[in-house]
Write an enzyme that holds these catalytic residues in place. Structure first.
Site, mmCIF file in Angstrom:
data_model
loop_
_atom_site.group_PDB
_atom_site.id
_atom_site.type_symbol
_atom_site.label_atom_id
_atom_site.label_comp_id
_atom_site.label_asym_id
_atom_site.label_seq_id
_atom_site.Cartn_x
_atom_site.Cartn_y
_atom_site.Cartn_z
ATOM 1 N N PHE A 22 47.297 60.831 83.625
ATOM 2 C CA PHE A 22 46.205 60.764 82.656
ATOM 3 C C PHE A 22 45.530 59.403 82.782
ATOM 4 O O PHE A 22 46.202 58.379 82.848
ATOM 5 C CB PHE A 22 46.743 60.988 81.236
ATOM 6 C CG PHE A 22 45.666 61.264 80.233
ATOM 7 C CD1 PHE A 22 45.089 62.522 80.150
ATOM 8 C CD2 PHE A 22 45.220 60.268 79.388
ATOM 9 C CE1 PHE A 22 44.094 62.783 79.229
ATOM 10 C CE2 PHE A 22 44.225 60.519 78.462
ATOM 11 C CZ PHE A 22 43.657 61.775 78.380
ATOM 12 N N ALA A 57 51.323 58.707 79.730
ATOM 13 C CA ALA A 57 52.128 57.536 79.368
ATOM 14 C C ALA A 57 53.323 57.917 78.496
ATOM 15 O O ALA A 57 54.375 57.278 78.567
ATOM 16 C CB ALA A 57 51.259 56.503 78.654
ATOM 17 N N GLU A 59 55.289 60.332 78.793
ATOM 18 C CA GLU A 59 56.388 60.833 79.622
ATOM 19 C C GLU A 59 57.063 59.746 80.456
ATOM 20 O O GLU A 59 58.106 59.993 81.074
ATOM 21 C CB GLU A 59 55.884 61.943 80.545
ATOM 22 C CG GLU A 59 55.537 63.234 79.838
ATOM 23 C CD GLU A 59 54.220 63.178 79.058
ATOM 24 O OE1 GLU A 59 54.131 63.857 78.012
ATOM 25 O OE2 GLU A 59 53.289 62.458 79.475
ATOM 26 N N VAL A 82 46.518 53.705 78.111
ATOM 27 C CA VAL A 82 46.281 54.378 76.836
ATOM 28 C C VAL A 82 45.071 53.697 76.208
ATOM 29 O O VAL A 82 45.100 52.492 75.951
ATOM 30 C CB VAL A 82 47.501 54.284 75.895
ATOM 31 C CG1 VAL A 82 47.265 55.101 74.632
ATOM 32 C CG2 VAL A 82 48.770 54.745 76.600
ATOM 33 N N GLY A 86 39.471 57.998 68.421
ATOM 34 C CA GLY A 86 39.144 58.090 67.009
ATOM 35 C C GLY A 86 40.283 58.574 66.128
ATOM 36 O O GLY A 86 40.095 58.742 64.923
ATOM 37 N N THR A 87 41.469 58.804 66.701
ATOM 38 C CA THR A 87 42.602 59.302 65.917
ATOM 39 C C THR A 87 43.799 58.370 66.067
ATOM 40 O O THR A 87 43.768 57.411 66.830
ATOM 41 C CB THR A 87 43.021 60.717 66.391
ATOM 42 O OG1 THR A 87 43.568 60.616 67.709
ATOM 43 C CG2 THR A 87 41.834 61.673 66.394
ATOM 44 N N HIS A 89 46.437 59.036 67.562
ATOM 45 C CA HIS A 89 47.135 59.382 68.802
ATOM 46 C C HIS A 89 47.463 58.144 69.638
ATOM 47 O O HIS A 89 48.541 58.040 70.219
ATOM 48 C CB HIS A 89 46.270 60.362 69.602
ATOM 49 C CG HIS A 89 46.936 60.903 70.814
ATOM 50 N ND1 HIS A 89 46.580 60.512 72.088
ATOM 51 C CD2 HIS A 89 47.940 61.803 70.958
ATOM 52 C CE1 HIS A 89 47.335 61.152 72.961
ATOM 53 N NE2 HIS A 89 48.166 61.941 72.307
ATOM 54 N N PHE A 114 56.652 46.658 82.295
ATOM 55 C CA PHE A 114 55.673 47.385 81.489
ATOM 56 C C PHE A 114 54.269 47.132 82.030
ATOM 57 O O PHE A 114 53.657 46.110 81.746
ATOM 58 C CB PHE A 114 55.788 46.940 80.027
ATOM 59 C CG PHE A 114 54.968 47.743 79.071
ATOM 60 C CD1 PHE A 114 55.371 49.009 78.690
ATOM 61 C CD2 PHE A 114 53.798 47.232 78.529
ATOM 62 C CE1 PHE A 114 54.628 49.753 77.795
ATOM 63 C CE2 PHE A 114 53.045 47.962 77.628
ATOM 64 C CZ PHE A 114 53.459 49.230 77.266
#
Length: 157
Positions: A22, A57, A59, A82, A86-87, A89, A114
């Site tokens: 992603f 991310a 996973e 990431v 707007g949420t 998440h 990281f």
């Protein structure tokens, strides 16, 4: 006084790189930086690098744990991006990726670097993937190598 400090060169290190698909348009730049740092600066042989692709991310920690438990690797580099939306998440994914990877390092006693960007927008992510703000994938790879060497020094001391 004895000073222990890890070096970057680790030609015999076995490194796993776990990368999220992603946001791949950013993550592939992180991967390029990480692989360049591992091979050029760390002198890690290509056959000692394993690349594992995961959906996102979130996973990363599970796969990093499985790799760590295999005892086949000296260090793990986790890469992903990431971007805040707007949420809520963003908070969940970024937080779980961060804490999960930290738990893997502590529980499996293996360096887990990281290299997950957590940014407010796409522009910040692009900057951190090889433009204005350097390449955080390369930085994570160097951290993994330094920690591999440092832990070996501690064990030998």
């Amino acid at each position: 006084m004895k000073v222990l400090e890890g070096a970057v060169a680790a030609p015999n290190a076995k490194i796993a790189v776990v990368i999220a698909r992603f946001n791949s348009f950013i993550n592939e730049s992180l991967l390029e930086g990480a692989l360049d740092a591992l091979k050029r600066l760390g002198q890690v042989k290509e056959e000692n690098i394993t690349l594992v692709r995961v959906p996102g991310a979130y996973e990363l920690p599970l796969v990093a744990r499985r790799l760590a438990e295999s005892k086949k690797y000296d260090g793990i580099v986790a890469l992903g991006t990431v971007i805040r939306g707007g949420t809520a998440h963003f908070e969940y994914v970024a937080g779980e990726a961060s804490s999960g990877l930290g738990q893997v390092a502590m529980n499996a006693d293996i360096p887990v670097a990281f290299g997950v960007l957590t940014t407010e927008n796409i522009e910040q992510a692009i900057e951190r993937a090889g433009t204005k703000a350097g390449n955080k994938g390369a930085e994570a790879a160097l951290v993994a190598l330094e920690m591999v060497n440092l832990l070996a020094q501690i064990d030998a001391a």
